[in-house]
Design a protein around this motif. Structure first.
Motif, PDB file in Angstrom:
ATOM      1  N   ASP A 125       0.829  -1.203   0.000  1.00 22.86           N
ATOM      2  CA  ASP A 125       0.000   0.000   0.000  1.00 22.86           C
ATOM      3  C   ASP A 125       0.869   1.260   0.000  1.00 22.86           C
ATOM      4  O   ASP A 125       0.552   2.246  -0.682  1.00 22.86           O
ATOM      5  N   PRO A 130      -0.200  -3.316  -6.468  1.00 20.41           N
ATOM      6  CA  PRO A 130      -1.146  -4.373  -6.096  1.00 20.41           C
ATOM      7  C   PRO A 130      -0.458  -5.500  -5.340  1.00 20.41           C
ATOM      8  O   PRO A 130       0.735  -5.748  -5.492  1.00 20.41           O
ATOM      9  N   TYR A 132      -0.828  -9.635  -4.146  1.00 20.01           N
ATOM     10  CA  TYR A 132      -1.454 -10.922  -4.471  1.00 20.01           C
ATOM     11  C   TYR A 132      -0.991 -11.972  -3.474  1.00 20.01           C
ATOM     12  O   TYR A 132       0.110 -11.888  -2.932  1.00 20.01           O
ATOM     13  N   GLN A 205      -5.562  -8.091  -4.236  1.00 24.74           N
ATOM     14  CA  GLN A 205      -6.199  -7.873  -5.541  1.00 24.74           C
ATOM     15  C   GLN A 205      -6.540  -9.195  -6.215  1.00 24.74           C
ATOM     16  O   GLN A 205      -7.428  -9.260  -7.054  1.00 24.74           O
ATOM     17  N   GLY A 206      -5.827 -10.246  -5.858  1.00 27.10           N
ATOM     18  CA  GLY A 206      -6.102 -11.548  -6.445  1.00 27.10           C
ATOM     19  C   GLY A 206      -5.384 -12.643  -5.680  1.00 27.10           C
ATOM     20  O   GLY A 206      -4.453 -12.379  -4.907  1.00 27.10           O
ATOM     21  N   PRO A 235     -11.410 -12.190  -3.415  1.00 28.97           N
ATOM     22  CA  PRO A 235     -10.693 -11.577  -4.537  1.00 28.97           C
ATOM     23  C   PRO A 235     -10.788 -12.449  -5.795  1.00 28.97           C
ATOM     24  O   PRO A 235     -11.283 -13.581  -5.744  1.00 28.97           O
ATOM     25  N   SER A 236     -10.296 -11.940  -6.898  1.00 28.67           N
ATOM     26  CA  SER A 236     -10.260 -12.749  -8.116  1.00 28.67           C
ATOM     27  C   SER A 236      -9.396 -13.983  -7.891  1.00 28.67           C
ATOM     28  O   SER A 236      -8.348 -13.913  -7.241  1.00 28.67           O
ATOM     29  N   GLU A 467      -2.746  -8.407 -16.565  1.00 24.64           N
ATOM     30  CA  GLU A 467      -3.153  -7.404 -15.578  1.00 24.64           C
ATOM     31  C   GLU A 467      -1.923  -6.652 -15.064  1.00 24.64           C
ATOM     32  O   GLU A 467      -1.955  -5.422 -14.911  1.00 24.64           O
ATOM     33  N   TRP A 468      -0.860  -7.380 -14.781  1.00 29.48           N
ATOM     34  CA  TRP A 468       0.335  -6.747 -14.241  1.00 29.48           C
ATOM     35  C   TRP A 468       1.009  -5.853 -15.276  1.00 29.48           C
ATOM     36  O   TRP A 468       1.567  -4.806 -14.937  1.00 29.48           O
ATOM     37  N   ASN A 471      -0.940  -2.700 -15.354  1.00 32.31           N
ATOM     38  CA  ASN A 471      -0.682  -1.908 -14.152  1.00 32.31           C
ATOM     39  C   ASN A 471       0.637  -1.148 -14.250  1.00 32.31           C
ATOM     40  O   ASN A 471       0.789  -0.064 -13.690  1.00 32.31           O
ATOM     41  N   VAL A 479      -4.019   2.103  -8.353  1.00 30.29           N
ATOM     42  CA  VAL A 479      -4.056   0.642  -8.295  1.00 30.29           C
ATOM     43  C   VAL A 479      -5.497   0.208  -8.119  1.00 30.29           C
ATOM     44  O   VAL A 479      -6.173   0.627  -7.194  1.00 30.29           O
ATOM     45  N   GLU A 480      -5.965  -0.637  -9.017  1.00 27.22           N
ATOM     46  CA  GLU A 480      -7.332  -1.140  -8.910  1.00 27.22           C
ATOM     47  C   GLU A 480      -7.368  -2.373  -8.041  1.00 27.22           C
ATOM     48  O   GLU A 480      -6.461  -3.187  -8.093  1.00 27.22           O
TER      49      GLU A 480
END
Length: 480
Positions: A125, A130, A132, A205-206, A235-236, A467-468, A471, A479-480
């Motif tokens: 953060d 993100p 994982y 995030q995942g 998360p995903s 996705e990465w 990003n 950051v989503e």
């Protein structure tokens, strides 16, 4: 460092069961996708097997091992603290060292930690990247842990005292006798630490899971689609397995393979309880007699007895353990000479399982060993010891049907020599054993197809990679 390629920071928890799959995952990111990987290793009482792995892993250019400085955890947990407690505290106390190490590197694109690493999330953060989780076990265990905060509120008393199976939305019910160890005593610190980690999975995030659609279709569907689990929120979910140890230079254990070369095809039962599993003196004796009575060729990776501690070598696997004659039955090594091979402490498991002479695997059902056995098409005798291994054994025997289990559960009471003889003969020398071998080879073919280009696991990992990459192009802080 090429700023056009994503840079992934990976932090495994201590122990071979965590380091091995995350290291292989890092190697895959580098070799298949051209990523840069910084692989952080927590300094503990490292085992000989861990040292061997990190020194001989054929690391590709672009994957860098970074050893974090040791952290003083003396006094933070008692000597008999459970693995889950020890790992969680070691990771927590290593957060300042990880923060400092990351500050010296180019800003990573993403932070990946394993199941006990969620206390590092604030670092991600701070860096606006993100985060994982790489889940090193089954989708079934992940579903249980995602639902654990709800169970913690709704269930009064101990889960093991429930009269009915534990219900996880969208999943097969969990029989109480297969309850994972950390959840068997809610007053123990280990339960609190597992709950602590589980509560924080929702912040990721995942979650990448070392399994695949063909191994756990119902559970994966539940994690992705069940309305109750989605509200947690889950998360995903990205099933990317099986990710198992790849080619490494063989610097020891060659005598095992030389011995296997002399054995007929699919004739040898391989016996090993993983990097951390140990047995009592009485159970070692019964296992020795059972193998001898079966009259089947065997290769046994053996360790000294450990009393009632079934995970005694978790942090020290591969170390010196004396000569097996000191703790095996009198005359056993002499009587079985030529029939069996006893190897102290450690053996090259990947090479053993893929050898044509290996026809069965008596295993503790750790998920890494399980995946290796499935990939190489070797049927199993399920002998769970600790952690989530009873749950894994249930999946292998009842759902995948690639293993058999002793009639007396090893985790409840000792398995006698007659029962050991029976299950070894069943797997190695019976029509049921032939059917079991055919079934595991079908499953092997299926999961390997999932790793090929266009397969479910290949596509799942490719989606995460994309996705990465996206990003990487975003402004810092978005950051989503």
């Amino acid at each position: 460092m090429d700023t056009q390629n994503p840079h992934v920071a990976i932090l495994p928890s201590p122990g071979m069961g965590h380091i091995t799959p995350l290291l292989e995952f890092g190697k895959r990111l580098v070799t298949l996708y051209g990523f840069h990987v910084s692989f952080f290793v927590l300094t503990t009482d490292a085992s000989a097997a861990q040292t061997h792995l990190l020194r001989s892993a054929n690391l590709p250019q672009g994957l860098n091992i970074i050893h974090l400085p040791p952290t003083d955890v003396s006094g933070l947990f008692p000597p008999d603290a459970a693995i889950e407690t020890r790992m969680s505290i070691i990771v927590r106390e290593s957060v300042p060292a990880l923060r400092s190490a990351l500050a010296e590197l180019a800003r990573p694109t993403v932070l990946v930690v394993d199941v006990f690493g969620t206390d590092t999330f604030p670092i991600a953060d701070e860096l606006h990247i993100p985060k994982y989780v790489f889940f090193t076990s089954t989708a079934m265990l992940l579903a249980l842990l995602m639902y654990l905060p709800t169970l913690d509120v709704e269930v009064t008393g101990e889960y093991v005292h429930l009269q009915e199976p534990l219900q996880i939305p969208g999943c097969k019910p969990i029989q109480i006798e297969n309850m994972v160890d950390p959840l068997q005593d809610r007053k123990n610190d280990r339960y609190g630490w597992v709950l602590h980690q589980a509560c924080r999975y929702t912040m990721a995030q995942g979650i990448l899971v070392n399994t695949c659609e063909d191994l756990e279709p119902i559970t994966i569907k539940a994690l992705k689609e069940d309305p109750i689990l989605r509200k947690i929120p889950t998360p995903s979910i990205h099933p990317v397995g099986p990710i198992i140890q790849s080619n490494t230079p063989l610097v020891s254990g060659k005598e095992c393979l030389t011995w296997l070369d002399r054995q007929p095809a699919e004739s040898v039962i391989y016996v090993s309880f993983g990097s951390g599993g140990t047995l009592s003196a009485e159970q070692i004796t019964e296992l020795a007699w059972g193998l001898e009575l079966s009259q089947q060729p065997f290769l046994w990776v053996v360790r000294p007895p450990s009393g009632n501690e079934k995970s005694a070598t978790y942090f020290t696997s591969g170390g010196q353990c004396g000569h097996p004659s000191e703790y095996l039955p009198d005359g056993f090594l002499t009587r079985t000479q030529g029939i069996g091979l006893v190897v102290p402490s450690w053996g090259p498991q990947r090479e053993i399982l893929r050898h044509k002479a290996t026809g069965g695997f008596l295993t503790h059902c750790g998920w890494n060993s399980t995946l290796e056995s499935i990939v190489y098409g070797v049927p199993m005798i399920a002998w769970p010891l600790f952690a989530e291994q009873k749950l894994n054994a249930s999946t292998l025997t009842e759902e995948l049907k690639v293993a058999v289990r002793p009639m007396v559960l090893p985790e409840k009471e000792g398995v006698r020599r007659e029962e050991i003889e029976r299950v070894v003969r069943l797997v190695m020398d019976s029509e049921d054993g032939k059917a079991l071998r055919g079934r595991v080879k079908e499953v092997s073919d299926s999961v390997l197809r999932g790793l090929d280009e266009g397969g479910s696991s290949y596509n799942s990992l490719s989606n995460v990679v994309n996705e990465w990459k996206i990003n990487l192009q975003k402004p810092i802080g978005n950051v989503e």
